[in-house]
Design an enzyme around this catalytic site. Structure first.
Site, PDB file in Angstrom:
ATOM      1  N   ASP A   1      53.928  66.325  43.241  1.00  9.77           N
ATOM      2  CA  ASP A   1      53.880  65.076  42.787  1.00  9.77           C
ATOM      3  C   ASP A   1      54.899  64.134  43.928  1.00  9.77           C
ATOM      4  O   ASP A   1      55.788  64.248  44.335  1.00  9.77           O
ATOM      5  CB  ASP A   1      54.957  65.764  41.731  1.00  9.77           C
TER       6      ASP A   1
ATOM      7  N   GLU B   1      49.657  64.422  44.807  1.00 13.99           N
ATOM      8  CA  GLU B   1      49.474  63.135  43.869  1.00 13.99           C
ATOM      9  C   GLU B   1      49.567  61.905  44.791  1.00 13.99           C
ATOM     10  O   GLU B   1      51.084  61.319  43.878  1.00 13.99           O
ATOM     11  CB  GLU B   1      50.745  63.609  42.067  1.00 13.99           C
TER      12      GLU B   1
END
Lengths: 666, 666
Positions: free
Chosen positions: A384, A413
């Protein structure tokens, strides 16, 4: 280079490709792929050169070599295949090849009918020198040959000249070249070799707490276990969960990201950490570590890898806040600095301070989290927001983990600035999110995928295409209805060897945004538990299943190496093909980008690229509908109805010459 | 990079330009030019950055710095000017600028009407930390400021907030940044700085033995001395001689390269060396070393540099053959290997063997030849066939010579494969011959000059354009007659800031080749002494003089930095402009490439590039004919008659706003 020491190295090696930033970063391959290396190789003057591509697995001290060949204009090419996971080194070596020059010149002299007796002696001298560096039978053969061509009366000159050009002897000379003055390319380059899943895979994202068919309010790993066969049947390779750790309660967000959380609301899985633990713990309502390990094993038995989400951030309740306050920034009032994007404040999230004095301790702890989950069996991680963490941390951490576990895959990401996104890939991320969600027109898609597949970006950046994520409900999906979902599914699955779906919401074509100009879902699953009815009318389950089957049956779709765009005289229709290296599997995808209207147009195929002879008819077999058409020549009519299927995925079948066979398309 | 040590350096610096082959080779500039450096500079997250371009003269230990500015998409730019000859180093440094971030965020918070009292204390903390690293008045000012903004009752918050954004204080903070965790670009790059002649100059080649107006059969340096004023009047900067050394007699070539030399024939100046000496001696019939030194001084007084030809090869009579047989290759029969391009043999030339065991001795001796002629006053060398000598020799030799004599200029005669030609430039040659002689059509010229001026080639490769040389009489000149010579003169002199002519033959439009498909002159001056009558009818002396005057009067033509091609709807007409950086001098050249017919067409100017407003008329003043035209808008008619002058060199004069002035064009 210390010129005065290397004065006799006559060859220059330049413009080596692939070579990322002068060799600062590795290129990427998966097992079984080729590394094709080109370079400008030349020397002063007109002597003949020889060059080799040198390569070795990082764990081997011995170099292998494969010969390089000239392509014209001083460009040379060689290749090798990576057979083992881990990493390889490669570099080049080239030298002036006096024997090759001598042999070329001799042929010219013979053609000009010159007296070559002195030349034969010159050649014999080179052969003798080689024999002196060589042992055994080769040395004997060379010595005998040298004598044969250089001695004898003038009458034997024609026979000796003939003998001097003997191919077997030239082969023997090439086997023992004089490489004292060979130039070695200054950089030793690296290729990271990963499992095939690094290149080819279909990902399905789901929140386990919302697992369909669950027995209690909060889904568990056991529920997901029961759900696994459905995911496998749909043809997915990776099942990816948002964070599975305990969720903090301080400043917990309510439904629709409400700063006020009502009692009983579950909070966002990205608000990581509570009294029950942090990044190495499991949210109790999901089950136990044992349940998780069992799920991972069950998945692997069905050829599904469980992917975990790694989000390096903490809820105020995370144990690290108490145990390691030095890893967080302090405000002047003594409180810990929460996340901000001024004027917005995210008081439920404490970012880690990568500039802190104990950054070494922080790095080690973060790496230990990855190690922990690898021990539990995890092989795939989705990271993330990596672009908000120290860049060299990733290079170090990914390098360390990959050194011990080269089979582990990391998806970055990184929906961020393009150069930062690419650097994260260079620093070691296996795959990356990218701008696909926002590339919707033919021009945008064509330009972007040419950048990804035809520039050096292809060497280090592997795109994983997601039409939607829990954070991204694009305007195209919001306003295009079911046809838009079909279009984006086909684009993602055929433009990208790797693609993924935020599954239940995609299967059900969920397209309500929280507000106008927002890409947030209304009633987002990030803040609440959803009851998905996957059998709802209009679901895309069958289409997804079919698309995944097409991908598995057609190797052309399992790589992005041979992507070609074809012209259509309608801006709403995009057409592109993918092929295997030998063109024995060719897939032509044609997509209507307009979710509202039937579109038609004339497609102009680059038959050359497709390996089709203009004179012959060929069959196009739509793998989505099963329809087959007979086409002839480059120009063909296409029409696509979004209300039915807005795309065709054609397998091209070339004619076999013998028409007596009934089934004469290959 | 050792990541574990540099974990807190958050900034990445990539894609630095100019940077030749990762910094392996220097870029080139002349005194007074700018070095504009760009790079991708970014960090994780969203913090503000600061970056500087660092530069120093190689003889100075201290770096200077100039600030870099963001251009968008993480690209930054900075620049510095090179003021001293020799070489400079440059590199980049960038860091996360917490104060800049804090100030940006504060403005957003104020706009959102948030309570900023804690933020002011955070800012004050940064200011205090800076004061602690600083001395004297700055430290006092910063401390006072920190106190001012962070203390006081809530009622004073608006004033304190205002004060926190004080520009002078921000300037003081920028003066003392916290660069503990600054990232320095890994490579220290180099720019070689040469005299203006390296960029801008007109060269005239002549054989001194054929000097017009000489008293005896064989021309002398004294004859050339008398001839100098004419060369100066024509506007040439460099007078270049083929080799001036004693000419060997063994295998001496006769007229038209005849292997049989008749008694009294002078031989080729490139057959260097006899009993009378080698590369450090002067052919006795030309005069003495003293005569030569005197000529060099006389030339310099008229702003003409004498350029010598350096050809590293020997006649069989060269003293080196006797004194250093180890520098030559032996054939098996004990004889020395002559030059060959099988089946062709050049028995009058012995190449030096750069692979010999005593290559160090050879290198030193060759360098000593250059040193010798520099001692005689020579500042300009033209190097014959450098591509047949060891590459790293050039890098070493040019580096050594330039270290002691940075004002010396080397022109490389490298009509060879493009990559080798470019590498010689990277290795240190000031200028190079190139493919200009064989680029004749509009497409060829446009493509080639875009490659030279719009790619990284521009940073290291300076083209010197020669329409003819004693070795090159192109087909275009052979068949195009006098108009072809005019066309190629104008192209060379306006496309290239440096250009040269093989003078007498060019002035007189000599265009007879030895045979069909040959570029050799019939009765080439290489093998005989010529009696040039430069006053012959049809000579181009006046045109050359005029063109050189235009070049000297118009700075736009003194650089290749701002070359733009403009569209003409006739393939036989090429149009291009050059401008100074500030567009205060703009030259538009239009050339008819067809030497046989009048050609006309419509020219479509890129007015934007020329700095002309479409609404205003402008004057074009043909500096060749003196004619002036008033043009308006991009589209203009041009017609060029090769029988008269096949080209126009327009100076563009923009309108001045006040029409009361009589002479209202600038």
């Amino acid at each position: 280079m210390d010129q005065i020491e290397h004065g006799r190295l006559r060859v220059a090696i330049e413009a080596v490709a692939p070579e990322i930033d002068g060799g600062r970063h590795p290129i990427k391959r998966v097992i079984g792929e080729k590394v094709v290396v080109e370079a400008d190789i030349f020397a002063d003057g007109h002597d003949a050169l020889s060059a080799v591509l040198k390569f070795r697995h990082a764990q081997s001290a011995d170099w292998s070599e494969s010969p390089m060949s000239p392509l014209g204009n001083d460009r040379w090419r060689g290749e090798f295949t990576v057979q083992r996971i881990g990493s390889y080194r490669y570099t080049l070596e080239a030298w002036v090849d006096h024997f090759k020059s001598w042999r070329n010149d001799l042929q010219k002299r013979i053609q000009a009918e010159q007296d070559v007796s002195v030349e034969l002696r010159a050649g014999a001298r080179l052969v003798e020198e080689t024999a002196a560096r060589t042992n055994g039978e080769d040395a004997q053969l060379l010595r005998a040959w040298a004598k044969e061509i250089s001695t004898g009366d003038p009458a034997t000159l024609p026979q000796r000249t003939q003998r001097a050009l003997d191919n077997a002897m030239a082969g023997l000379m090439a086997k023992h070249p004089d490489r004292r003055f060979a130039t070695r390319h200054a950089a030793e380059l690296c290729v990271v070799v990963e499992p095939v899943l690094a290149r080819f895979g279909a990902w399905y994202e789901m929140f386990p707490r919302s697992c369909p068919g669950r027995a209690t309010a909060h889904g568990t790993f056991k529920d997901v276990e029961a759900h696994l066969p459905r995911i496998a049947e749909m043809g997915f390779d990776v099942l990816y969960f948002p964070p599975i750790h305990p969720i903090g309660s301080a400043f917990r967000k309510g439904k629709n990201n409400n700063p006020l959380c009502r009692p009983g609301e579950p909070g966002s899985p990205w608000g990581i950490g509570s009294a029950e633990g942090g990044h190495k713990s499991i949210h109790p309502e999901l089950g136990t570590l044992k349940d998780f390990r069992r799920l991972v094993q069950k998945g692997r038995a069905m050829k599904i890898e469980i992917a975990l989400d790694i989000a390096w951030q903490c809820s105020p309740d995370h144990p690290w806040v108490r145990e390691h306050p030095e890893w967080f920034k302090k405000r002047p009032d003594g409180s810990i600095q929460y996340a901000e994007n001024p004027p917005k404040k995210y008081e439920d999230i404490y970012p880690l301070d990568f500039e802190c004095d104990d950054w070494r301790g922080l790095w080690q702890e973060l790496k230990s989290v990855i190690d922990f989950w690898i021990e539990q069996g995890v092989r795939v991680f989705r990271v993330d927001n990596p672009h908000t963490k120290a860049l060299w941390f990733w290079e170090w951490m990914l390098g360390e983990v990959r050194g011990a576990h080269p089979e582990v895959i990391f998806l970055s990401e990184a929906f961020t600035r393009p150069k930062l996104m690419y650097l994260l890939a260079k620093l070691g991320f296996t795959q990356s999110y990218n701008y696909f969600p926002w590339r919707n027109t033919k021009g945008e898609l064509t330009d972007y995928f040419k950048e990804l597949t035809r520039t050096s970006v292809r060497e280090f950046f592997r795109a994983n295409l997601w039409p939607n994520t829990p954070d991204i409900l694009t305007q195209y999906l919001q306003y295009g209805g079911r046809p838009a979902f079909m279009t984006r599914l086909v684009l993602a699955a055929t433009l990208g060897a790797s693609y993924g779906l935020y599954g239940p919401a995609f299967e059900l074509c969920v397209n309500k945004a929280r507000e106008i100009n927002s890409e947030e879902y209304l009633n987002s699953e990030k803040y609440e538990i959803k009851d998905w009815d996957l059998n709802q009318a209009g679901n895309l389950t069958d289409l997804i299943t079919r698309v995944n089957r097409i991908r598995r049956e057609n190797p052309a779709l399992q790589s992005n190496d041979h992507l070609e765009f074809h012209t259509v005289d309608n801006e709403q229709i995009i057409a592109y093909s993918k092929a295997t290296e030998k063109s024995d599997n060719v897939i032509l995808t044609v997509v209507n980008l307009d979710p509202h209207h039937v579109q038609n147009g004339w497609l102009a195929l680059s038959l050359d690229e497709l390996g089709i002879e203009p004179a012959n008819a060929f069959q196009v077999h739509d793998l989505l509908t099963g329809e087959r058409h007979l086409w002839h020549g480059a120009r063909n009519y296409v029409q696509l109805n979004p209300a039915f299927v807005p795309a065709a995925i054609f397998r091209l079948r070339r004619r076999i010459r013998t028409e007596r066979d009934f089934d004469y398309f290959l």
